[in-house]
Write an enzyme that holds these catalytic residues in place. Structure first.
Site, PDB file in Angstrom:
ATOM      1  N   LEU A  10      33.134  44.413  41.454  1.00 15.57           N
ATOM      2  CA  LEU A  10      34.142  43.901  40.513  1.00 15.57           C
ATOM      3  C   LEU A  10      33.696  42.591  39.853  1.00 15.57           C
ATOM      4  O   LEU A  10      33.502  42.533  38.630  1.00 15.57           O
ATOM      5  CB  LEU A  10      35.461  43.707  41.268  1.00 15.57           C
ATOM      6  CG  LEU A  10      36.655  43.177  40.483  1.00 15.57           C
ATOM      7  CD1 LEU A  10      37.044  44.123  39.362  1.00 15.57           C
ATOM      8  CD2 LEU A  10      37.852  42.972  41.423  1.00 15.57           C
ATOM      9  N   ASP A  11      33.510  41.552  40.692  1.00 16.12           N
ATOM     10  CA  ASP A  11      33.164  40.223  40.171  1.00 16.12           C
ATOM     11  C   ASP A  11      31.762  40.232  39.571  1.00 16.12           C
ATOM     12  O   ASP A  11      30.793  40.504  40.272  1.00 16.12           O
ATOM     13  CB  ASP A  11      33.211  39.186  41.305  1.00 16.12           C
ATOM     14  CG  ASP A  11      34.596  39.076  41.919  1.00 16.12           C
ATOM     15  OD1 ASP A  11      35.469  38.489  41.274  1.00 16.12           O
ATOM     16  OD2 ASP A  11      34.802  39.585  43.035  1.00 16.12           O
ATOM     17  N   THR A  17      34.536  36.465  37.190  1.00 20.63           N
ATOM     18  CA  THR A  17      35.359  35.555  38.006  1.00 20.63           C
ATOM     19  C   THR A  17      34.532  34.403  38.567  1.00 20.63           C
ATOM     20  O   THR A  17      35.098  33.468  39.132  1.00 20.63           O
ATOM     21  CB  THR A  17      35.996  36.306  39.186  1.00 20.63           C
ATOM     22  OG1 THR A  17      34.981  37.101  39.768  1.00 20.63           O
ATOM     23  CG2 THR A  17      37.168  37.142  38.762  1.00 20.63           C
ATOM     24  N   ALA A 115      33.508  42.711  47.695  1.00 26.41           N
ATOM     25  CA  ALA A 115      33.726  41.880  48.888  1.00 26.41           C
ATOM     26  C   ALA A 115      35.042  41.119  48.801  1.00 26.41           C
ATOM     27  O   ALA A 115      35.531  40.587  49.794  1.00 26.41           O
ATOM     28  CB  ALA A 115      32.579  40.883  49.023  1.00 26.41           C
ATOM     29  N   LYS A 145      28.094  42.466  52.222  1.00 26.31           N
ATOM     30  CA  LYS A 145      26.833  42.879  51.606  1.00 26.31           C
ATOM     31  C   LYS A 145      25.768  41.861  52.015  1.00 26.31           C
ATOM     32  O   LYS A 145      26.095  40.688  52.102  1.00 26.31           O
ATOM     33  CB  LYS A 145      26.984  42.882  50.067  1.00 26.31           C
ATOM     34  CG  LYS A 145      28.049  43.859  49.555  1.00 26.31           C
ATOM     35  CD  LYS A 145      28.310  43.630  48.063  1.00 26.31           C
ATOM     36  CE  LYS A 145      29.510  44.446  47.597  1.00 26.31           C
ATOM     37  NZ  LYS A 145      29.881  44.201  46.195  1.00 26.31           N
ATOM     38  N   GLU A 169      25.992  46.756  40.246  1.00 29.33           N
ATOM     39  CA  GLU A 169      26.034  45.470  40.958  1.00 29.33           C
ATOM     40  C   GLU A 169      25.372  44.337  40.174  1.00 29.33           C
ATOM     41  O   GLU A 169      24.353  44.552  39.536  1.00 29.33           O
ATOM     42  CB  GLU A 169      25.253  45.605  42.272  1.00 29.33           C
ATOM     43  CG  GLU A 169      26.073  45.701  43.513  1.00 29.33           C
ATOM     44  CD  GLU A 169      26.859  44.453  43.855  1.00 29.33           C
ATOM     45  OE1 GLU A 169      26.587  43.382  43.301  1.00 29.33           O
ATOM     46  OE2 GLU A 169      27.760  44.567  44.695  1.00 29.33           O
ATOM     47  N   ASP A 170      25.935  43.133  40.290  1.00 24.21           N
ATOM     48  CA  ASP A 170      25.304  41.975  39.623  1.00 24.21           C
ATOM     49  C   ASP A 170      24.617  41.034  40.615  1.00 24.21           C
ATOM     50  O   ASP A 170      23.969  40.082  40.191  1.00 24.21           O
ATOM     51  CB  ASP A 170      26.352  41.169  38.842  1.00 24.21           C
ATOM     52  CG  ASP A 170      27.289  40.415  39.769  1.00 24.21           C
ATOM     53  OD1 ASP A 170      27.806  41.041  40.711  1.00 24.21           O
ATOM     54  OD2 ASP A 170      27.487  39.208  39.565  1.00 24.21           O
TER      55      ASP A 170
HETATM   56  C1  G6P Z   1      32.824  38.603  45.396  1.00 23.22           C
HETATM   57  C2  G6P Z   1      32.270  37.375  44.690  1.00 23.22           C
HETATM   58  C3  G6P Z   1      31.978  36.269  45.673  1.00 23.22           C
HETATM   59  C4  G6P Z   1      33.199  35.985  46.526  1.00 23.22           C
HETATM   60  C5  G6P Z   1      33.631  37.239  47.264  1.00 23.22           C
HETATM   61  C6  G6P Z   1      34.871  37.030  48.111  1.00 23.22           C
HETATM   62  O1  G6P Z   1      31.793  39.244  46.056  1.00 23.22           O
HETATM   63  O2  G6P Z   1      31.076  37.698  43.984  1.00 23.22           O
HETATM   64  O3  G6P Z   1      31.574  35.124  44.964  1.00 23.22           O
HETATM   65  O4  G6P Z   1      32.944  34.947  47.451  1.00 23.22           O
HETATM   66  O5  G6P Z   1      33.868  38.270  46.318  1.00 23.22           O
HETATM   67  O6  G6P Z   1      35.962  36.800  47.268  1.00 23.22           O
HETATM   68  P1  G6P Z   1      37.409  36.391  47.746  1.00 23.22           P
HETATM   69  O7  G6P Z   1      38.246  36.644  46.525  1.00 23.22           O
HETATM   70  O8  G6P Z   1      37.790  37.274  48.891  1.00 23.22           O
HETATM   71  O9  G6P Z   1      37.361  34.967  48.138  1.00 23.22           O
HETATM   72 MG    MG Z   2      29.450  40.726  41.974  1.00 26.98          MG
END
Ligand code: G6P
Ligand code: MG
Length: 215
Positions: A10-11, A17, A115, A145, A169-170
């Site tokens: 997603l992110d 984000t 994640a 991951k 994935e990024d």
């Molecule tokens: C994604 C982002 C991370 C972030 C993680 C957990 O993988 O790329 O930068 O730390 O999610 O996000 P959360 O919203 O649970 O803090």
């Molecule tokens: Mg990502």
């Protein structure tokens, strides 16, 4: 083997984000008097909240207890939630909705593999809740991951086999997770960071069904 499903991080793939994570972590680091910049923020991509905090605290002289660490992560998350609660569908990254709609129309199933524990809120703010056939996120997986758990969970929810899936994935940790799951993988971003992927594109606006089928 026929391609049956695509799993999207997603992110950084569907929405940016990282800038909100940066603002919230920066606020915490400033409060604690710890140096933090964009380069350190890069290391947090794809990494869980707890692991991200550990990376930030590497530069701290103070050793925090587990409870204190949990409180710091919660404080950061509150600020982060404030930011993302104001997001709108205009923040969906270019081409994402179009590409996902195109493959869905071709009969391919789609899932989220992220994640983030904030996945439900983000999908709601972006108006994308209905688009995905399954959502595997930080609320249901235990291992971060590059462990393949989140992608294997998504495949299980979609009732498809690993080798029938392609992951988008990024983050380097995410590409490793996809490979560890026995899935094909498209990197979103720079070839240099994502060289282990089967294909790297700058964004989902550069993807189409034909490229997907040629993997
Ligand atoms: C994604 C982002 C991370 C972030 C993680 C957990 O993988 O790329 O930068 O730390 O999610 O996000 P959360 O919203 O649970 O803090
Ligand atoms: Mg990502």
């Amino acid at each position: 083997m026929k391609l049956k499903a695509c799993i999207f991080d997603l992110d950084g793939v569907i929405v940016d984000t990282a800038k909100y994570h940066y603002l919230a972590w920066k606020r915490l680091a400033d409060q604690l008097g710890i140096f933090f910049n964009e380069d350190i923020n890069e290391r947090l991509k794809g990494v869980s909240r707890t692991e991200s905090l550990k990376i930030i605290l590497e530069l701290s002289d103070i050793v925090y207890t587990r409870d204190e660490e949990a409180a710091l992560a919660a404080r950061k998350n509150q600020w982060y939630v404030d930011y993302i609660s104001r997001m709108t569908p205009a923040e969906i990254l270019p081409g994402s909705f179009e590409f996902i709609s195109e493959i869905k129309n071709a009969g391919i199933k789609v899932a989220i593999g992220s994640a983030s524990k904030n996945t439900p809120l983000i999908l709601e703010r972006l108006g994308l809740k209905e688009l995905f056939d399954a959502v595997a996120d930080g609320n249901i997986v235990k291992k971060a991951k590059p462990d393949p758990e989140v992608f294997l969970k998504a495949a299980e929810m979609l009732k498809v086999r690993s080798k029938e899936c392609v992951v988008f994935e990024d983050a380097a940790a995410g590409i490793k997770a996809a490979l560890n799951a026995g899935m094909k993988c498209v990197g979103i971003g720079s070839q240099k960071i994502l060289s282990q992927a089967d294909l790297v594109v700058s964004g989902l606006d550069k993807m189409n069904l034909e490229k997907l089928n040629s993997l």
